[in-house]
Design a protein around this motif. Structure first.
Motif, short mmCIF file in Angstrom:
data_model
loop_
_atom_site.label_atom_id
_atom_site.label_comp_id
_atom_site.label_asym_id
_atom_site.label_seq_id
_atom_site.Cartn_x
_atom_site.Cartn_y
_atom_site.Cartn_z
N TYR A 17 0.80 -1.39 -0.05
CA TYR A 17 0.18 0.02 -0.63
C TYR A 17 1.14 1.43 0.29
O TYR A 17 0.75 2.68 -0.69
CB TYR A 17 -1.03 -0.03 0.86
CG TYR A 17 -2.33 -1.08 1.53
CD1 TYR A 17 -3.21 -1.12 0.49
CD2 TYR A 17 -1.30 -3.11 1.43
CE1 TYR A 17 -4.26 -1.97 0.60
CE2 TYR A 17 -2.71 -4.00 1.46
CZ TYR A 17 -3.74 -3.27 0.50
OH TYR A 17 -4.73 -4.29 0.53
N ALA A 18 1.87 1.51 1.61
CA ALA A 18 2.66 2.16 1.25
C ALA A 18 3.64 2.37 -0.23
O ALA A 18 3.44 3.57 -1.26
CB ALA A 18 3.87 2.16 1.81
N ALA A 19 3.58 1.55 -1.34
CA ALA A 19 3.96 1.55 -2.48
C ALA A 19 3.07 2.21 -3.79
O ALA A 19 3.33 3.05 -4.95
CB ALA A 19 4.56 0.19 -3.37
N SER A 20 2.14 2.77 -3.39
CA SER A 20 0.72 2.83 -4.57
C SER A 20 0.82 4.53 -4.07
O SER A 20 -0.70 4.75 -5.09
CB SER A 20 -0.16 2.16 -3.85
OG SER A 20 -1.13 2.33 -2.86
N LEU A 21 0.97 4.80 -2.63
CA LEU A 21 0.38 6.11 -1.95
C LEU A 21 1.65 7.33 -3.51
O LEU A 21 0.16 8.27 -3.68
CB LEU A 21 0.94 6.44 -0.88
CG LEU A 21 0.46 5.60 0.32
CD1 LEU A 21 1.04 6.05 1.32
CD2 LEU A 21 -0.93 5.43 -0.32
N LEU A 22 2.10 7.24 -4.03
CA LEU A 22 2.09 8.23 -4.88
C LEU A 22 2.40 8.35 -6.22
O LEU A 22 1.63 9.27 -6.65
CB LEU A 22 4.86 8.25 -5.11
CG LEU A 22 4.93 9.03 -5.99
CD1 LEU A 22 4.93 11.07 -5.72
CD2 LEU A 22 6.35 8.45 -6.19
N PRO A 23 2.04 7.11 -6.87
CA PRO A 23 1.21 6.66 -7.90
C PRO A 23 0.21 7.25 -7.88
O PRO A 23 -1.33 8.01 -8.78
CB PRO A 23 1.31 5.97 -8.67
CG PRO A 23 2.09 4.87 -7.60
CD PRO A 23 2.87 5.52 -6.48
N GLN A 24 -0.89 6.92 -6.47
CA GLN A 24 -2.16 7.79 -6.37
C GLN A 24 -1.98 8.96 -5.69
O GLN A 24 -3.27 9.60 -6.61
CB GLN A 24 -2.44 6.58 -4.76
CG GLN A 24 -3.98 7.70 -4.30
CD GLN A 24 -5.31 6.97 -5.54
OE1 GLN A 24 -5.38 6.08 -5.88
NE2 GLN A 24 -6.13 7.50 -4.48
N GLN A 25 -0.95 9.85 -5.36
CA GLN A 25 -0.87 11.27 -5.26
C GLN A 25 -1.16 11.58 -7.11
O GLN A 25 -1.62 13.10 -7.00
CB GLN A 25 0.16 11.30 -4.71
CG GLN A 25 0.31 12.56 -3.90
CD GLN A 25 1.49 13.29 -2.57
OE1 GLN A 25 2.69 12.63 -3.72
NE2 GLN A 25 1.28 13.93 -2.18
N GLU A 26 -0.34 11.23 -7.09
CA GLU A 26 0.19 11.55 -8.90
C GLU A 26 -1.34 11.40 -9.91
O GLU A 26 -1.45 12.51 -10.66
CB GLU A 26 0.52 11.06 -9.64
CG GLU A 26 2.24 11.45 -9.20
CD GLU A 26 3.51 10.77 -9.68
OE1 GLU A 26 3.70 10.39 -11.04
OE2 GLU A 26 4.89 11.60 -9.69
N ALA A 27 -1.83 10.70 -9.48
CA ALA A 27 -3.45 10.45 -10.60
C ALA A 27 -4.41 11.34 -9.98
O ALA A 27 -5.30 11.88 -10.52
CB ALA A 27 -4.17 9.10 -9.93
N GLN A 28 -4.54 11.73 -8.50
CA GLN A 28 -5.21 12.34 -8.18
C GLN A 28 -4.67 14.16 -8.45
O GLN A 28 -6.39 14.70 -8.90
CB GLN A 28 -5.17 12.26 -6.67
CG GLN A 28 -6.59 11.74 -6.37
CD GLN A 28 -6.05 11.54 -4.56
OE1 GLN A 28 -5.15 12.16 -4.08
NE2 GLN A 28 -6.54 10.76 -3.80
N ALA A 29 -3.27 13.90 -8.30
CA ALA A 29 -3.48 15.46 -9.21
C ALA A 29 -3.50 15.81 -10.18
O ALA A 29 -4.01 17.04 -11.66
CB ALA A 29 -1.78 16.04 -8.84
N LEU A 30 -3.66 14.94 -11.56
CA LEU A 30 -3.98 14.53 -13.14
C LEU A 30 -5.59 14.54 -13.02
O LEU A 30 -6.54 15.15 -13.65
CB LEU A 30 -3.96 13.56 -13.53
CG LEU A 30 -2.47 13.48 -14.23
CD1 LEU A 30 -1.81 11.67 -14.01
CD2 LEU A 30 -1.75 14.71 -15.01
N GLY A 31 -6.61 15.09 -11.79
CA GLY A 31 -8.05 14.72 -11.39
C GLY A 31 -9.08 13.39 -11.67
O GLY A 31 -10.37 13.40 -11.73
N PHE A 32 -8.05 12.67 -10.77
CA PHE A 32 -8.56 10.77 -11.17
C PHE A 32 -8.49 11.17 -9.25
O PHE A 32 -8.03 11.54 -9.30
CB PHE A 32 -7.83 10.34 -12.05
CG PHE A 32 -8.11 10.26 -13.59
CD1 PHE A 32 -8.53 9.45 -14.69
CD2 PHE A 32 -6.87 11.38 -14.32
CE1 PHE A 32 -8.61 9.56 -15.40
CE2 PHE A 32 -7.00 11.35 -15.95
CZ PHE A 32 -8.32 10.79 -16.27
N ASP A 33 -9.60 9.90 -9.65
CA ASP A 33 -10.04 9.42 -7.94
C ASP A 33 -8.82 8.26 -7.65
O ASP A 33 -8.25 8.56 -6.16
CB ASP A 33 -11.34 8.48 -7.63
CG ASP A 33 -12.44 9.85 -8.21
OD1 ASP A 33 -11.98 11.46 -7.24
OD2 ASP A 33 -13.60 9.43 -9.09
#
Length: 368
Positions: free
Chosen positions: A212-228
């Motif tokens: 889950y820790a490994a998923s947080l940075l790409p999750q953060q970048e996805a949200q910056a692009l307007g995705f959930d």
């Protein structure tokens, strides 16, 4: 028929908290429960050492853990966890959903992380002991439940790369409301091509915090692009859909068939996932567990041969995916709404969990 399994609550010593939450404060927490923000008065706990094995089974006051700065988990991430819910049915009884499957996955995760394996009986008994002690915390509103979080961590105090000779197992509980407070809504998903959740031979099939820790940075970048949320591809070819940061993925085709990525060792074997596979088969759909190329999914959304996409997990149960985007594409699924298969599967699954529909497969386990 719903099932009950024998428990051995006598194995757990109950050590009541000296500072229980007042009725007023508990009522306020239950009035509008939010995921993982308020916790019950107690926690179940079992200790392990290489010399004694599992011992000191107890329910004690919820509170901070005292960790030496050299505690192994803080340096080598030797820890695992699970997630499941307790549901109060209309007659006042309390049930959980397929806890044996969670116990078995917990054991597999422990083995992969070189932690001691907890017996299925201890796992089930710990849930029952905590729920019996804190039953007043189980909410009764629409789609509310008591979220249960079993976890284990390496507790030996040492610096050295080897399995810990001591571990602690705990269960904490939090009253939760519906994942989507305003009703089920489709989410938007960004496909990550520069990051991977797990690789062959790694810990992708284990439920451990590092994934889950490994998923947080790409999750953060996805949200910056307007995705959930973010969807990960396989690490070997970077072409196959695997899973979201915390949920499995399903694809519904125009011919009525349903596909989901096959378990490859890098995908978590979700309890909700396996339940949905059974329910869609029961409904007469052809089900295929297979590799799903991103190119195929994109083409299917473009030409209409893919009619719905959804994700599933314990917290949200079933989540419609209304938009799928990535480098060079931005596509809509099911007109951006929850499709009929997604909606019917979600309704059937929650009806079983809350006792509103027959439990044909014996998935429910009574706690109280």
């Amino acid at each position: 028929m719903s099932t009950t399994s024998p428990t051995s609550l006598a194995n757990f010593e109950i050590r009541p908290t000296a500072t229980p939450t007042s009725d007023e404060d508990r009522a306020a927490a239950l009035a509008a429960p939010r995921f993982g923000t308020a916790f019950t008065d107690h926690m179940a706990r079992i200790s392990w050492t290489a010399e004694q094995g599992w011992h000191d089974r107890r329910v004690e006051a919820y509170g901070p853990l005292r960790l030496d700065p050299a505690t192994a988990v803080l340096h080598y991430a030797q820890e695992i966890f699970e997630g499941l819910k307790a549901y109060r049915h209309a007659d006042g009884s309390v049930w959980t959903f397929r806890p044996e499957a969670n116990a078995q996955r917990f054991a597999r995760s422990a083995h992969r992380l070189a932690l001691p394996v907890l017996s299925e009986q201890d796992f089930l008994d710990s849930l029952a002991a905590l729920v019996a002690t804190d039953s007043a915390w189980i909410p009764t509103g629409e789609e509310t439940s008591l979220y249960l979080r079993p976890f284990m961590y390496a507790s030996e105090v040492f610096l050295g790369v080897r399995p810990s000779a001591a571990a602690e197992y705990l269960v904490i509980a939090s009253p939760v409301g519906p994942y989507f407070a305003s009703g089920v809504r489709p989410v938007s998903i960004w496909v990550a091509e520069d990051y991977h959740r797990a690789g062959a031979g790694g810990t992708g099939a284990a439920k451990c915090g590092g994934n889950y820790a490994a998923s947080l940075l790409p999750q953060q970048e996805a949200q910056a692009l307007g995705f959930d949320q973010v969807c990960f591809l396989d690490s070997s070819t970077n072409t196959l859909v695997e899973e979201l940061g915390g949920m499995n993925v399903f694809v519904v085709h125009a011919d009525g068939s349903v596909s989901t990525p096959e378990l490859s060792g890098s995908i978590l074997e979700g309890v909700t996932r396996s339940s949905i596979l059974q329910l869609v088969r029961d409904a007469g759909h052809e089900v295929r567990e297979r590799p799903i190329p991103l190119a195929e999914l994109r083409a299917g959304l473009e030409d209409g041969s893919v009619t719905e996409v959804f994700a599933c997990g314990t917290a949200a149960v079933v989540t419609p995916i209304g938009r799928l985007g990535g480098v060079g594409f931005d596509l809509t699924a099911a007109d951006g709404e929850a499709g009929p298969v997604t909606s019917s599967i979600r309704a059937e699954l929650t009806d079983i969990q809350y006792g509103r529909a027959a439990d044909r497969h014996g998935w429910l386990h009574r706690l109280l």
